[in-house]
Write a protein that holds these residues in place. Structure first.
Motif, PDB file in Angstrom:
ATOM      1  N   TYR A  61      -1.387 -16.586  -8.025  1.00 26.02           N
ATOM      2  CA  TYR A  61      -1.377 -15.709  -6.793  1.00 26.02           C
ATOM      3  C   TYR A  61      -0.425 -16.259  -5.880  1.00 26.02           C
ATOM      4  O   TYR A  61       0.339 -15.494  -5.128  1.00 26.02           O
ATOM      5  N   CYS A  62      -0.211 -17.289  -5.754  1.00 27.63           N
ATOM      6  CA  CYS A  62       0.847 -17.867  -4.792  1.00 27.63           C
ATOM      7  C   CYS A  62       2.315 -17.723  -5.000  1.00 27.63           C
ATOM      8  O   CYS A  62       3.172 -18.033  -4.576  1.00 27.63           O
ATOM      9  N   THR A  63       2.552 -17.417  -6.492  1.00 22.55           N
ATOM     10  CA  THR A  63       3.829 -17.903  -7.037  1.00 22.55           C
ATOM     11  C   THR A  63       4.954 -16.633  -6.472  1.00 22.55           C
ATOM     12  O   THR A  63       6.118 -17.103  -5.963  1.00 22.55           O
ATOM     13  N   PRO A  64       4.625 -15.418  -6.481  1.00 23.32           N
ATOM     14  CA  PRO A  64       5.911 -14.647  -5.675  1.00 23.32           C
ATOM     15  C   PRO A  64       6.367 -15.054  -4.261  1.00 23.32           C
ATOM     16  O   PRO A  64       7.388 -15.139  -4.178  1.00 23.32           O
ATOM     17  N   GLY A  65       5.224 -15.528  -3.449  1.00 22.18           N
ATOM     18  CA  GLY A  65       5.699 -16.293  -2.425  1.00 22.18           C
ATOM     19  C   GLY A  65       6.331 -17.413  -2.500  1.00 22.18           C
ATOM     20  O   GLY A  65       7.170 -17.734  -1.688  1.00 22.18           O
ATOM     21  N   GLN A  66       6.181 -18.272  -3.336  1.00 18.12           N
ATOM     22  CA  GLN A  66       6.845 -19.418  -3.735  1.00 18.12           C
ATOM     23  C   GLN A  66       8.063 -19.182  -4.008  1.00 18.12           C
ATOM     24  O   GLN A  66       9.268 -19.876  -3.741  1.00 18.12           O
ATOM     25  N   ILE A  67       8.222 -18.221  -4.935  1.00 16.94           N
ATOM     26  CA  ILE A  67       9.670 -17.980  -5.565  1.00 16.94           C
ATOM     27  C   ILE A  67      10.543 -17.476  -4.347  1.00 16.94           C
ATOM     28  O   ILE A  67      11.805 -17.965  -4.314  1.00 16.94           O
ATOM     29  N   ASP A  97       0.958  -1.279  -0.056  1.00 14.51           N
ATOM     30  CA  ASP A  97      -0.075   0.115  -0.013  1.00 14.51           C
ATOM     31  C   ASP A  97       0.801   1.307  -0.047  1.00 14.51           C
ATOM     32  O   ASP A  97       0.762   2.325  -0.617  1.00 14.51           O
ATOM     33  N   HIS A  98       1.998   1.061   0.699  1.00 19.08           N
ATOM     34  CA  HIS A  98       2.916   2.400   0.742  1.00 19.08           C
ATOM     35  C   HIS A  98       3.722   2.509  -0.253  1.00 19.08           C
ATOM     36  O   HIS A  98       3.902   3.554  -0.811  1.00 19.08           O
ATOM     37  N   PHE A  99       4.349   1.379  -0.722  1.00 21.92           N
ATOM     38  CA  PHE A  99       5.339   1.375  -1.892  1.00 21.92           C
ATOM     39  C   PHE A  99       4.668   0.856  -2.985  1.00 21.92           C
ATOM     40  O   PHE A  99       5.818   0.881  -4.244  1.00 21.92           O
ATOM     41  N   GLY A 100       3.551   0.350  -3.179  1.00 18.05           N
ATOM     42  CA  GLY A 100       3.060  -0.029  -4.621  1.00 18.05           C
ATOM     43  C   GLY A 100       3.928  -1.458  -4.993  1.00 18.05           C
ATOM     44  O   GLY A 100       3.759  -1.538  -6.207  1.00 18.05           O
ATOM     45  N   LEU A 101       4.514  -1.948  -4.308  1.00 22.23           N
ATOM     46  CA  LEU A 101       5.039  -3.158  -4.504  1.00 22.23           C
ATOM     47  C   LEU A 101       4.000  -4.408  -4.342  1.00 22.23           C
ATOM     48  O   LEU A 101       4.126  -5.140  -3.274  1.00 22.23           O
ATOM     49  N   SER A 102       3.269  -4.581  -5.319  1.00 20.53           N
ATOM     50  CA  SER A 102       1.963  -5.312  -4.969  1.00 20.53           C
ATOM     51  C   SER A 102       2.293  -6.907  -5.509  1.00 20.53           C
ATOM     52  O   SER A 102       1.606  -7.432  -5.620  1.00 20.53           O
ATOM     53  N   GLY A 103       3.604  -7.161  -6.044  1.00 23.32           N
ATOM     54  CA  GLY A 103       3.906  -8.520  -6.174  1.00 23.32           C
ATOM     55  C   GLY A 103       3.679  -9.450  -5.074  1.00 23.32           C
ATOM     56  O   GLY A 103       3.302 -10.362  -5.167  1.00 23.32           O
ATOM     57  N   THR A 104       4.055  -9.059  -3.730  1.00 19.78           N
ATOM     58  CA  THR A 104       4.003  -9.847  -2.713  1.00 19.78           C
ATOM     59  C   THR A 104       2.435  -9.706  -2.432  1.00 19.78           C
ATOM     60  O   THR A 104       1.605  -8.678  -2.347  1.00 19.78           O
ATOM     61  N   LYS A 105       1.822 -10.921  -1.860  1.00 22.25           N
ATOM     62  CA  LYS A 105       0.393 -11.121  -1.939  1.00 22.25           C
ATOM     63  C   LYS A 105      -0.043 -11.217  -0.518  1.00 22.25           C
ATOM     64  O   LYS A 105       0.592 -11.639   0.316  1.00 22.25           O
ATOM     65  N   LYS A 106      -1.473 -10.818  -0.486  1.00 26.66           N
ATOM     66  CA  LYS A 106      -1.973 -11.391   0.803  1.00 26.66           C
ATOM     67  C   LYS A 106      -3.064 -12.244   0.796  1.00 26.66           C
ATOM     68  O   LYS A 106      -3.925 -12.170   0.041  1.00 26.66           O
ATOM     69  N   GLY A 107      -2.757 -13.422   1.465  1.00 27.04           N
ATOM     70  CA  GLY A 107      -3.708 -14.638   1.218  1.00 27.04           C
ATOM     71  C   GLY A 107      -4.391 -14.497   2.377  1.00 27.04           C
ATOM     72  O   GLY A 107      -5.444 -14.091   2.595  1.00 27.04           O
ATOM     73  N   CYS A 108      -3.979 -15.182   3.355  1.00 26.63           N
ATOM     74  CA  CYS A 108      -4.689 -15.422   4.887  1.00 26.63           C
ATOM     75  C   CYS A 108      -4.412 -14.145   5.762  1.00 26.63           C
ATOM     76  O   CYS A 108      -5.238 -14.048   6.861  1.00 26.63           O
ATOM     77  N   GLY A 147       1.606 -18.356   3.258  1.00 19.69           N
ATOM     78  CA  GLY A 147       2.912 -18.184   2.571  1.00 19.69           C
ATOM     79  C   GLY A 147       2.986 -17.230   1.436  1.00 19.69           C
ATOM     80  O   GLY A 147       3.805 -16.792   0.957  1.00 19.69           O
ATOM     81  N   ALA A 148       1.676 -16.736   1.026  1.00 13.68           N
ATOM     82  CA  ALA A 148       1.535 -15.927  -0.105  1.00 13.68           C
ATOM     83  C   ALA A 148       2.367 -14.376   0.155  1.00 13.68           C
ATOM     84  O   ALA A 148       2.824 -13.871  -0.936  1.00 13.68           O
ATOM     85  N   CYS A 149       2.567 -13.935   1.282  1.00 13.55           N
ATOM     86  CA  CYS A 149       3.286 -12.796   1.552  1.00 13.55           C
ATOM     87  C   CYS A 149       4.864 -12.939   1.652  1.00 13.55           C
ATOM     88  O   CYS A 149       5.447 -12.103   2.452  1.00 13.55           O
ATOM     89  N   THR A 150       5.399 -14.198   1.463  1.00 10.19           N
ATOM     90  CA  THR A 150       6.893 -14.616   1.833  1.00 10.19           C
ATOM     91  C   THR A 150       7.656 -13.425   1.030  1.00 10.19           C
ATOM     92  O   THR A 150       7.568 -13.051   0.038  1.00 10.19           O
ATOM     93  N   VAL A 151       8.599 -12.622   1.976  1.00  6.88           N
ATOM     94  CA  VAL A 151       9.534 -12.072   1.320  1.00  6.88           C
ATOM     95  C   VAL A 151      10.724 -12.318   2.152  1.00  6.88           C
ATOM     96  O   VAL A 151      10.787 -13.120   2.981  1.00  6.88           O
ATOM     97  N   LEU A 152      12.127 -12.005   1.486  1.00  4.34           N
ATOM     98  CA  LEU A 152      13.418 -12.042   2.296  1.00  4.34           C
ATOM     99  C   LEU A 152      13.953 -10.831   3.074  1.00  4.34           C
ATOM    100  O   LEU A 152      13.841  -9.881   2.631  1.00  4.34           O
ATOM    101  N   VAL A 153      14.467 -11.207   4.120  1.00  2.00           N
ATOM    102  CA  VAL A 153      14.952 -10.251   5.023  1.00  2.00           C
ATOM    103  C   VAL A 153      16.517 -10.747   5.312  1.00  2.00           C
ATOM    104  O   VAL A 153      16.609 -11.669   6.124  1.00  2.00           O
ATOM    105  N   ASP A 154      17.389  -9.801   4.864  1.00  2.00           N
ATOM    106  CA  ASP A 154      18.624 -10.381   4.867  1.00  2.00           C
ATOM    107  C   ASP A 154      18.906 -11.747   4.766  1.00  2.00           C
ATOM    108  O   ASP A 154      19.687 -12.535   4.930  1.00  2.00           O
TER     109      ASP A 154
END
Ligand SMILES: Cc1cc2nc3c(=O)[nH]c(=O)nc-3n(C[C@H](O)[C@H](O)[C@H](O)COP(=O)(O)OP(=O)(O)OC[C@H]3O[C@@H](n4cnc5c(N)ncnc54)[C@H](O)[C@@H]3O)c2cc1C
Ligand code: FES
Ligand code: FES
Lengths: 175, 330
Positions: free
Chosen positions: A98-104, A26-37, A43-50
């Motif tokens: 829908y799950c793909t960005p999180g899967q990747i 919503d703030h950075f418009g990076l809508s690749g990361t998805k909201k499922g549950c 896991g749709a919202c999975t991102v990497l931190v460090d």
């Protein structure tokens, strides 16, 4: 608040209640990361931190200030798809996508975990030095990512084919 | 979500003084607390982020370990000393949640995740844990996942932690610091049975902080296992889980540890079965007798009676496998 997302330093003036997921979308418009549950279960919202995979829906943005956050948008380089993205296309690793960005992102996190020797529940001997990566290991390690379309066979094929050749996200983070 | 203030601390003293503020809650990875805040079940007005405190695993002269409360679950399961000396603990952690959640979750937060069930999250339902005195819809409702041991008419929720089942079996101690000084509690005395106050999960007092978990050295590294039975093969809470560890002397049981998950409001140390097995021959018949004794007082509800038989079978099967293990998979 100050964030480092896909190698760029970004500022945001957000409510403390904002999740990392909502910050990205919503703030950075990076809508690749998805909201499922929105509760850690899909896991749709999975991102990497460090370089480590997390569920951004259960994370408060404020906790992740200054950390290196990588989203699916940060995986391409000069417009070229990441090898894992190519493999998902080649192996039909998705249907609705829908799950793909999180899967990747999750698979990249998994590759890092394998490299640093993180065992899994199906690892026969958790004390062993080396982990044999087979079908069961990948299935178990990817179980935090649900695919409602059931594209699991393609997902596992894409990951197996690419494993070992996935570049570390650190290497991608440079501006 | 109720608005809150946020402070990340780097000194324990700061955490403890902020922790005494009314409405303060310590924040680990947030995987349980943030979810409960979103559901308006938890409404802290000050979050004290303690993930920067106690992030080390240290060993004592005898080979025991002190695991800082801020260490991430993944880091515990990956630590070489944990994997070699306490493989049971690594397995239990890896049986819980997903890789993403284990990367976020801290040891302190895992111990303090709420004992809960689906009715606890449902604001249309009666739940004594969520709203004391309102009743329990689970006891006459859908209760496949609920407790068979130590439940009360007020609550039949189970403690969801896999890690804590291993800690219960391994004689772990919880180190606590607080406004009135520090103290240690055995993990098995840390969580409570519901009784008539199911809203209170643990013995932790207001403002107290978990600083570490202490694991004494033991002779179990060669024969121990964590078995988790669930409705799907990964990423689900336990129907029944069994942490088992054996030390044999010839064909006899020199030492045994058993703890059960998914069956009670707290990680259930199987003292009755352990006592029945001490010094006995390591045979299936004795294992079955001990399992029977442990589950003698178990009570099923409408949908979970199957857990009684299941728990016995998993206990027996775990012990049979461990006693047969030659030079034992670790
Ligand atoms: C979808 C999903 C599936 C899950 N499946 C499983 C499973 O199969 N098995 C399992 O074991 N777990 C499971 N979990 C639970 C998970 O393990 C916990 O949410 C996690 O361990 C909590 O750790 P945290 O650091 O995120 O805690 P937080 O959410 O940060 O905190 C939890 C509680 O502990 C308090 N706290 C945190 N640290 C301290 C401290 N040092 N001192 C005092 N108080 C403290 C907080 O105030 C809060 O009350 C699951 C969770 C989710 C969301
Ligand atoms: S949206 Fe985060 S896990 Fe489902
Ligand atoms: S491709 Fe549709 S949810 Fe996975």
């Amino acid at each position: 608040m100050q964030f480092v997302i896909n190698g760029r330093s970004l500022d945001a003036d957000v409510d403390l209640r904002t999740s990392l997921l909502d910050l990205l979308r919503d703030h950075f418009g990076l809508s690749g990361t998805k909201k499922g549950c929105n509760q850690g279960a899909c896991g749709a919202c999975t991102v990497l931190v460090d370089g480590n995979r997390i569920n951004s829906c259960l994370a408060l943005a404020v906790q992740y200030q200054g950390r290196k956050i990588t989203t699916v948008e940060g995986l391409t380089s000069n417009g070229a798809l990441h090898p894992l993205q190519e493999a998902f296309v080649a192996h039909d690793g998705f249907q609705c996508g829908y799950c793909t960005p999180g899967q990747i992102c999750s698979a990249i996190g998994m590759a890092n975990e394998l490299r640093t020797g993180v065992p899994s529940y199906v690892t026969a001997d958790v004390a062993a030095e080396a982990i044999t990566v087979d079908f069961d290991e990948i299935r178990e390690r990817m179980s935090g990512n649900i695919c409602r379309c059931g594209a699991y066979n393609g997902i596992i094929e894409a990951i197996s084919e690419t494993l070992g050749t996935i570049p570390l996200p650190e290497a991608k983070d440079a501006p | 979500m109720t608005p809150f203030l946020y402070e990340k601390v780097s000194e324990r003293g700061d955490a403890l003084s902020l922790g005494t503020h009314p409405g303060a809650a310590y924040l680990g990875g947030g995987t349980n607390l943030v979810d409960l805040m979103r559901e308006a079940i938890a409404r802290p007005t000050l979050l004290v982020d303690v993930t920067g405190l106690s992030c080390k695993i240290e060993e004592d002269e005898k080979g025991g370990l002190r695991i800082g409360a801020g260490v991430k679950n993944t880091a515990v399961a990956t630590d070489r000393r944990v994997r070699a000396r306490f493989p049971l603990l690594a397995q239990a952690i890896l049986a819980g949640a997903s890789a993403q959640i284990r990367n976020m979750a801290t040891v302190g937060g895992n111990v303090l995740q709420r004992t809960r069930c689906a009715y606890f999250y449902d604001d249309e339902a009666h739940c004594n844990k969520r709203s004391p005195g309102s009743g329990c819809d689970a006891i006459g409702g859908f209760n496949r996942n609920h407790a068979i041991l130590g439940a009360s008419p007020a609550c039949a929720a189970t403690h969801p932690s896999d890690m804590c089942v291993a800690l219960a079996a391994l004689d772990a101690t919880v180190s606590i610091d607080g406004p009135r000084g520090s103290r240690d509690l055995p993990l098995t005395d840390f969580h409570r049975l519901p009784g008539d106050a199911p809203e209170i999960d643990t013995e932790l007092r207001s403002g107290e902080l978990i600083t570490s978990i202490v694991l004494p050295s033991n002779g179990f590294s060669k024969r121990s296992s964590y078995r988790k039975v669930r409705d799907r093969s990964s990423y689900a809470f336990a129907l029944v889980s069994v942490a088992a560890a054996l030390e044999l002397d010839g064909g006899r049981i020199k030492n045994v540890r058993l703890a059960l998950g998914g069956v009670a409001h707290k990680p259930w140390r199987a003292h009755v079965a352990e006592a029945a097995l001490a010094g006995r021959p390591a045979t299936e018949a004795f294992f079955a007798e001990a399992a029977e004794a442990e589950l003698r007082d178990a009570k099923g509800l409408r949908d979970n009676t199957f857990k009684i038989k299941l728990a016995k079978r998993v206990i027996v099967d775990s012990l049979v496998k461990l006693s047969n293990a030659k030079d034992a998979p670790r």
